[in-house]
Write a protein that holds these residues in place. Structure first.
Motif, PDB file in Angstrom:
ATOM      1  N   UNK A  20      -3.251  -2.615   6.848  1.00 12.59           N
ATOM      2  CA  UNK A  20      -1.621  -3.535   6.984  1.00 12.59           C
ATOM      3  C   UNK A  20      -0.855  -4.874   6.361  1.00 12.59           C
ATOM      4  N   UNK A  21      -1.779  -5.484   6.539  1.00 13.62           N
ATOM      5  CA  UNK A  21      -1.113  -7.087   6.108  1.00 13.62           C
ATOM      6  C   UNK A  21      -1.407  -7.071   4.407  1.00 13.62           C
ATOM      7  N   UNK A  22      -2.387  -6.753   4.414  1.00 12.97           N
ATOM      8  CA  UNK A  22      -2.737  -6.340   2.517  1.00 12.97           C
ATOM      9  C   UNK A  22      -1.934  -5.099   2.089  1.00 12.97           C
ATOM     10  N   UNK A  23      -1.748  -4.669   2.352  1.00 12.43           N
ATOM     11  CA  UNK A  23      -0.614  -3.522   2.070  1.00 12.43           C
ATOM     12  C   UNK A  23       1.406  -4.118   1.994  1.00 12.43           C
ATOM     13  N   UNK A  24       1.358  -4.817   2.722  1.00  9.69           N
ATOM     14  CA  UNK A  24       2.659  -5.048   2.882  1.00  9.69           C
ATOM     15  C   UNK A  24       2.664  -7.174   1.310  1.00  9.69           C
ATOM     16  N   UNK A  26       1.264  -4.809  -1.643  1.00 10.85           N
ATOM     17  CA  UNK A  26       2.380  -3.075  -2.241  1.00 10.85           C
ATOM     18  C   UNK A  26       1.422  -1.764  -1.662  1.00 10.85           C
ATOM     19  N   UNK A  27       1.539  -0.798  -1.185  1.00 10.14           N
ATOM     20  CA  UNK A  27       0.850   0.203  -0.785  1.00 10.14           C
ATOM     21  C   UNK A  27      -0.249   0.568  -2.323  1.00 10.14           C
ATOM     22  N   UNK A  28      -1.474   1.270  -1.998  1.00  8.95           N
ATOM     23  CA  UNK A  28      -1.869   1.619  -3.246  1.00  8.95           C
ATOM     24  C   UNK A  28      -1.359   3.336  -3.538  1.00  8.95           C
ATOM     25  N   UNK A  29      -1.595   2.747  -5.116  1.00  6.90           N
ATOM     26  CA  UNK A  29      -1.205   3.733  -5.844  1.00  6.90           C
ATOM     27  C   UNK A  29      -1.330   5.182  -5.984  1.00  6.90           C
ATOM     28  N   UNK A  30      -3.040   5.450  -5.836  1.00  8.01           N
ATOM     29  CA  UNK A  30      -2.755   7.055  -5.723  1.00  8.01           C
ATOM     30  C   UNK A  30      -4.020   7.334  -6.846  1.00  8.01           C
TER      31      UNK A  30
END
Length: 130
Positions: free
Chosen positions: A115-119, A122-126
């Motif tokens: 969650x900290x990394x995504x903040x 940003x969320x992974x692009x996929x």
């Protein structure tokens, strides 16, 4: 049944000695090849040493049987074996509970870190690109 009638035959006595030596040698092999952790080998060494003691002192099982009032020495052996298995299952249940707690804590830490990394990033692009 007298004590002399309950004696272990020579061939059975030799078989017990060979089995005890084989168990101890196998445990050493597993520990040295890192397929068995040293902390678990203590349990299995106790079995090997117990068999070795019974092989070296065959009258010990009869003495224990007489002490506990058990008329049939193999029944004493079975009681000891079942007691060991009960202790073994209890130990593994305790170990499993401890590992479940550690796994849960690691999963929670992972979720917080993700969650900290995504903040921050940003969320992974996929789509497979970074």
């Amino acid at each position: 049944m007298t004590t002399s009638e309950r004696r272990v035959s020579t061939s059975a006595h030799i078989l017990i000695i060979v089995l005890a030596a084989a168990v101890i040698a196998f445990i050493i092999h597993l520990v040295r090849s890192r397929r068995l952790r040293a902390k678990y080998s203590v349990l299995w060494f106790s079995i090997g040493l117990g068999l070795a003691v019974l092989a070296v002192f065959p009258g010990l099982l009869e003495w224990l049987s007489d002490r506990f009032g058990i008329a049939y020495p193999p029944a004493t052996f079975m009681l000891l074996a079942l007691s060991f298995l009960l202790v073994l299952v209890l130990h593994f249940s305790w170990e499993l509970s401890r590992l479940e707690d550690r796994t849960r804590a690691l999963a929670e830490e992972y979720a917080l870190l993700r969650e900290e990394v995504e903040e921050r990033l940003g969320p992974p692009t996929g789509d497979g690109s970074s």
